[in-house]
Write a protein that holds these residues in place. Structure first.
Motif, short mmCIF file in Angstrom:
data_model
loop_
_atom_site.label_atom_id
_atom_site.label_comp_id
_atom_site.label_asym_id
_atom_site.label_seq_id
_atom_site.Cartn_x
_atom_site.Cartn_y
_atom_site.Cartn_z
N PRO A 261 0.83 -1.21 0.00
CA PRO A 261 0.00 0.00 0.00
C PRO A 261 0.87 1.26 0.00
O PRO A 261 1.85 1.33 0.74
N ASP B 248 -5.96 -4.01 3.12
CA ASP B 248 -5.03 -3.34 4.04
C ASP B 248 -5.63 -3.38 5.45
O ASP B 248 -6.76 -2.94 5.66
N SER C 205 -4.99 -0.55 -0.65
CA SER C 205 -4.58 0.45 0.33
C SER C 205 -5.75 1.00 1.15
O SER C 205 -6.84 1.24 0.63
N ARG C 206 -5.47 1.27 2.42
CA ARG C 206 -6.45 1.90 3.31
C ARG C 206 -6.78 3.32 2.86
O ARG C 206 -7.79 3.89 3.29
#
Length: 520
Positions: free
Chosen positions: A53, A343, A412-413
């Motif tokens: 990420p 994530d 990814s967050r």
């Protein structure tokens, strides 16, 4: 020479000001270091899909590219001379910087703890290495380790944190013995298990894809909620197979119309009760059950979506994973990633470099992913010792990404498609957008909870709960048609905490965290 180019709203300059006339690296270094350029981090991540990420701030941070040989440097002679000579390090684009790189080694570096001063040694002239050694000034070992600046540097686990505590838990004798007994049963029964399981999977598979879930009695109402919510929202989950760990859950899953595979001998190590908190013994036992079921489905040649039971769908995730326009595929080459995982949100040292959440992932069955899960299966003693398979999976993903070229992608967050407990607890802005329908995620994973009680409370006040109260804890035989009796067509909403996200205002409820302001 490219003097200036646009990267979204950022500007990256090919800075070759103050070029030197002497070689940047002395002969003692130039045998392996020929030149340096700087690249914007976002530009590099946009150009190459590394799988990890991309954390925030990338637009304003640069990457250092080191060339081992002159022939790897860019064609632009002005830029190459600036890279080779002393003076300012020139800045350019990822595309130009790598145009002559036949091979590129990538190392992710960030000081994991600001309390300590970190040094990075790049050792040329040695046999090529693909792992990072971690040295630390500390006294004591393992959980008794303590950082001491007066102590000499010595080799430590890469999971040693800034305080000196080693978060890597080594298996004890009983962990190994428990794992050996499970493996004996598993391997002695494997031929029959594969045959019986494959017969079930062939009947339910859709586009070579299977949804895999495993659950015990203590979490069974969460399984009910997933099935009820999916049907209320119009999703086809006919390719779902449940690996129940007890007969209570098996009967309940089948009462919901779900396919199951149950082996009492194989699941005898899993307690029926719910885990009292993240990482306890029951939690660890269920984690190994998760490893076994995904290994079986993957090894039979099926692509699989593994997910925990504390999830609701907003969109069909297979549409996301099967589209080459989404993150399930390398954005440059359009080659599908073999392992796509969400994530976790946490950046603990033990979860580096992926910070992946092992409760939701999509895997394409191929020789590389099969090696990964076989290795994971034989690491059951580590799963027991760590009481979770998350950090073990992450380390094996990193190893097999390097060893076999397994294509790994962490969602990814920072993106919006796969929110989780991280967003629920840390991203109030996102939760308000979700509730106002400005965001439409693919799924929501209610992780980051201490126990099931919190999980159910959060899901109920978020409008994610579809199971009628009278069905909780009841045997399937006492319910009759489980779906019609227990599943609500609309979410069942109830307030618990005013400081947590909720689909309706919950201002009259107490705060979960003392002194916290109302979400509304």
């Amino acid at each position: 020479m490219v003097d200036e180019l646009k990267l979204n709203t950022s500007t990256v300059k090919c800075n070759t000001s103050s070029p030197g006339t002497s070689i940047r690296f002395s002969p003692k270094l130039s045998h392996w270091a020929a030149g340096l350029v700087s690249i914007n981090r976002k530009d590099l991540f946009d150009t190459y899909d590394f799988g990890v990420p991309m954390d925030s701030g990338a637009e304003n941070q640069n990457v250092l590219m080191l060339y081992n040989e002159k022939k790897a440097m860019p064609n632009n002679r002005t830029l190459s001379r600036a890279a080779e000579n002393n003076g300012d390090i020139p800045q350019t684009t990822a595309k130009e910087a790598t145009e002559n790189c036949v091979a590129m080694s990538v190392v992710f570096i960030k000081n994991p703890d600001s309390r300590i001063g970190q040094c990075v040694a790049l050792v040329g002239g040695q046999y090529q290495g693909y792992h990072v050694q971690r040295w630390h000034r500390l006294i004591g070992e393992g959980s008794k380790g303590k950082t001491d600046r007066s102590a000499p540097l010595r080799l430590t686990s890469r999971m040693t944190n800034g305080a000196g505590y080693d978060e890597f838990l080594l298996p004890k004798k009983w962990h190994l013995e428990d794992h050996e007994e499970i493996m004996k049963t598993y391997l002695n029964s494997l031929s029959k298990i594969r045959k019986d399981l494959d017969a079930i999977l062939k009947k339910i598979v859709i586009n070579n894809s299977i949804i895999v879930m495993t659950v015990n009695k203590g979490q069974s109402e969460l399984l009910m909620n997933f099935a009820c919510s999916a049907r209320a929202r119009g999703f086809n989950i006919g390719n779902l197979i449940v690996f129940p760990t007890d007969m209570f859950t098996k009967d309940l899953a089948e009462g919901l119309g779900l396919a199951t595979y149950f082996s009492n001998e194989l699941m005898a190590h899993v307690p029926e009760g719910e885990s009292q908190r993240y990482g306890d013994g029951t939690f660890g036992a269920v984690m190994l059950a998760k490893v076994i079921c995904v290994h079986l489905v993957n090894d039979l040649g099926y692509d699989l979506l593994f997910q925990d039971v504390d999830i609701v769908w907003y969109q069909n995730p297979f549409d996301f994973f099967h589209s080459d326009q989404n993150s399930g595929f390398d954005k440059t080459t359009k080659i599908p990633h073999a392992f796509v995982i969400t994530d976790d949100g946490s950046r603990q040292q033990r979860f580096a470099p992926y910070s992946a959440n092992s409760g939701f992932y999509f895997v394409r069955s191929n020789d590389r992913s099969k090696i990964l899960f076989r290795t994971m299966l034989y690491a059951g003693d580590l799963v027991f010792a760590c009481r979770s398979h998350q950090q073990i999976l992450i380390q094996l993903l990193a190893e097999h990404n390097s060893l076999s070229g397994l294509k790994v992608k962490v969602l990814s967050r920072e993106n919006d498609e796969f929110p989780s407990g991280y967003h629920f607890n840390m991203r109030r802005d996102y939760m308000k957008q979700l509730l106002s329908r400005d965001r439409k995620p693919v799924i929501f994973h209610m992780c980051w909870t201490l126990n099931k009680e919190d999980k159910l409370a959060y899901m109920k006040q978020m409008g994610m709960w579809y199971v009628k109260d009278e069905c909780t804890g009841k045997k399937a035989e006492s319910l009759g048609d489980v779906t019609s009796v227990c599943c609500s067509a609309e979410p069942i909403v109830e307030c618990f905490y005013k400081d947590k996200a909720s689909v309706i205002p919950c201002e009259d409820s107490p705060p979960k965290d003392k002194g916290s302001a109302s979400f509304w």
